[in-house]
Design an enzyme around this catalytic site. Structure first.
Site, PDB file in Angstrom:
ATOM      1  N   ASP A  17       1.066  -1.151   0.087  1.00 26.46           N
ATOM      2  CA  ASP A  17      -0.253   0.276   0.036  1.00 26.46           C
ATOM      3  C   ASP A  17       0.814   1.432   0.255  1.00 26.46           C
ATOM      4  OD1 ASP A  17      -1.963  -1.872   0.684  1.00 26.46           O
ATOM      5  OD2 ASP A  17      -2.669  -1.184   1.678  1.00 26.46           O
ATOM      6  N   ASP A  55      -4.477  -0.684  -2.536  1.00 24.41           N
ATOM      7  CA  ASP A  55      -6.014  -0.878  -1.314  1.00 24.41           C
ATOM      8  C   ASP A  55      -6.647   0.004  -2.182  1.00 24.41           C
ATOM      9  OD1 ASP A  55      -6.877  -0.908   1.858  1.00 24.41           O
ATOM     10  OD2 ASP A  55      -7.007   0.655   1.990  1.00 24.41           O
ATOM     11  N   HIS A  57     -11.081   0.312  -2.304  1.00 24.58           N
ATOM     12  CA  HIS A  57     -12.472   1.018  -1.936  1.00 24.58           C
ATOM     13  C   HIS A  57     -13.143   1.178  -2.894  1.00 24.58           C
ATOM     14  CE1 HIS A  57     -10.913  -0.517   2.192  1.00 24.58           C
ATOM     15  NE2 HIS A  57      -9.950   0.473   1.921  1.00 24.58           N
ATOM     16  N   HIS A  61     -17.578   2.946   1.038  1.00 18.82           N
ATOM     17  CA  HIS A  61     -16.669   1.133   1.735  1.00 18.82           C
ATOM     18  C   HIS A  61     -17.344   1.827   2.664  1.00 18.82           C
ATOM     19  CE1 HIS A  61     -13.769  -1.263   3.269  1.00 18.82           C
ATOM     20  NE2 HIS A  61     -14.437  -2.196   2.230  1.00 18.82           N
ATOM     21  N   HIS A  90     -10.835   7.137   1.796  1.00 19.87           N
ATOM     22  CA  HIS A  90      -9.140   6.895   1.132  1.00 19.87           C
ATOM     23  C   HIS A  90      -9.022   5.947   0.131  1.00 19.87           C
ATOM     24  CE1 HIS A  90      -9.380   3.741   3.874  1.00 19.87           C
ATOM     25  NE2 HIS A  90      -8.511   2.520   3.796  1.00 19.87           N
ATOM     26  N   LYS A 115      -6.689  -5.012  -2.611  1.00 18.67           N
ATOM     27  CA  LYS A 115      -7.614  -6.168  -2.031  1.00 18.67           C
ATOM     28  C   LYS A 115      -8.932  -4.835  -0.920  1.00 18.67           C
ATOM     29  CE  LYS A 115      -3.991  -4.357   1.171  1.00 18.67           C
ATOM     30  NZ  LYS A 115      -4.618  -3.639   2.266  1.00 18.67           N
ATOM     31  N   CYS A 160      -1.834  -2.870   7.987  1.00 11.99           N
ATOM     32  CA  CYS A 160      -1.140  -3.827   6.733  1.00 11.99           C
ATOM     33  C   CYS A 160      -0.138  -4.150   6.844  1.00 11.99           C
ATOM     34  CB  CYS A 160      -2.244  -2.898   5.058  1.00 11.99           C
ATOM     35  SG  CYS A 160      -3.523  -2.210   5.110  1.00 11.99           S
TER      36      CYS A 160
HETATM   37  C1  VGL Z   1      -4.448   1.202   6.019  1.00 10.50           C
HETATM   38  C2  VGL Z   1      -6.067   1.783   6.915  1.00 10.50           C
HETATM   39  C3  VGL Z   1      -7.261   1.695   6.356  1.00 10.50           C
HETATM   40  C4  VGL Z   1      -3.317   0.328   5.273  1.00 10.50           C
HETATM   41  C5  VGL Z   1      -5.362   0.520   5.024  1.00 10.50           C
HETATM   42  O1  VGL Z   1      -2.609   0.309   4.568  1.00 10.50           O
HETATM   43  O2  VGL Z   1      -2.215   0.417   6.599  1.00 10.50           O
HETATM   44  N1  VGL Z   1      -4.429   1.398   6.864  1.00 10.50           N
HETATM   45  N2  VGL Z   1      -7.073   0.788   5.109  1.00 10.50           N
HETATM   46 ZN    ZN Z   2      -8.555   0.904   3.583  1.00 11.35          ZN
END
Ligand code: VGL
Ligand code: ZN
Length: 213
Positions: A17, A55, A57, A61, A90, A115, A160
């Site tokens: 990410d 990431d 979404h 979401h 995000h 994901k 993550c």
């Molecule tokens: C993440 C919060 C929400 C990450 C992803 O990549 O760590 N954190 N979505």
């Molecule tokens: Zn996320």
């Protein structure tokens, strides 16, 4: 001289990410999130294979505070699979914030694994969604490719990266987290909790300098 790790054909760099929304100026900015980019770019030259996660979404979401009346980011709620932290909107599919950091350069990356694309399930881990049941297919992919060691880097160390490393170890891969190639959302208690959990799970924290050049 300190023993160094030789990187070979069965080693994989898992880049989690490294997206604009997690970097300064983004919608879920992590302090110094962009500082991982030059470290990862340097590491990428040592590896022959990498997987990038993204990431990804849909708008509205389940993990967005804005999807729940009266809720604010960083509060948690109970959903069908248990507790879920709420975040600012995000990494919305096709938005600029969902793009990788513009300077990220990992030519040895083969698949890009998106994901968190199911409306009602978040996915911190690259292996298993937050219901802890729905597989992303990554384990089977990595096993078929014959990888045995995973080196996990990226954002965020306490979210993550942490869940991905834990599931990697659980899936039987020898797992390393390269600390200077990660940043945490919560660099105090989040980082400490991650370190304790890594020690329990047999995950080794190393510095990027531990890899042979
Ligand atoms: C993440 C919060 C929400 C990450 C992803 O990549 O760590 N954190 N979505
Ligand atoms: Zn996320």
């Amino acid at each position: 001289m300190k023993s160094s790790i030789d990187v070979g054909e069965s080693d994989l760099l898992l880049v989690v990410d490294v997206q604009k929304d997690f970097c300064p100026g983004g919608r879920l900015a992590i302090e110094e999130g962009d500082a991982v980019v030059p470290v990862i770019n340097r590491l990428a030259r040592r590896f022959r294979h990498a997987v990038l996660t993204q990431d990804w979404h849909p708008a509205g979401h389940l993990s967005f505070a804005s999807s729940h009346f009266g809720k604010r980011p960083f509060e948690s709620i109970i959903v069908s699979y248990g507790e879920q932290m709420l975040w600012p909107d995000h990494c919305v599919q096709n938005s600029d914030g969902a793009e990788f950091h513009t300077e990220l350069s990992v030519p040895c990356a083969e698949p890009i694994l998106r994901k968190g694309f199911r409306q009602d399930i978040d996915s911190y881990s690259a292996f298993r969604e937050n219901d802890r049941k729905t597989s992303t297919g990554l384990r089977g992919y990595l096993q078929e490719r014959g990888f045995t060691r995973l080196f996990v880097v990226g954002l965020a160390l306490d979210v993550c990266v942490r869940f991905s490393a834990e599931d990697s170890a659980h899936a039987g891969f020898e797992t390393y987290v390269i600390e200077d190639a990660c940043r945490a959302v919560d660099p105090k208690s989040g980082l400490e909790a991650a370190m304790r959990s890594f020690a329990k799970a047999g995950i080794t924290m190393i510095d990027s300098g531990a890899l042979a050049s």
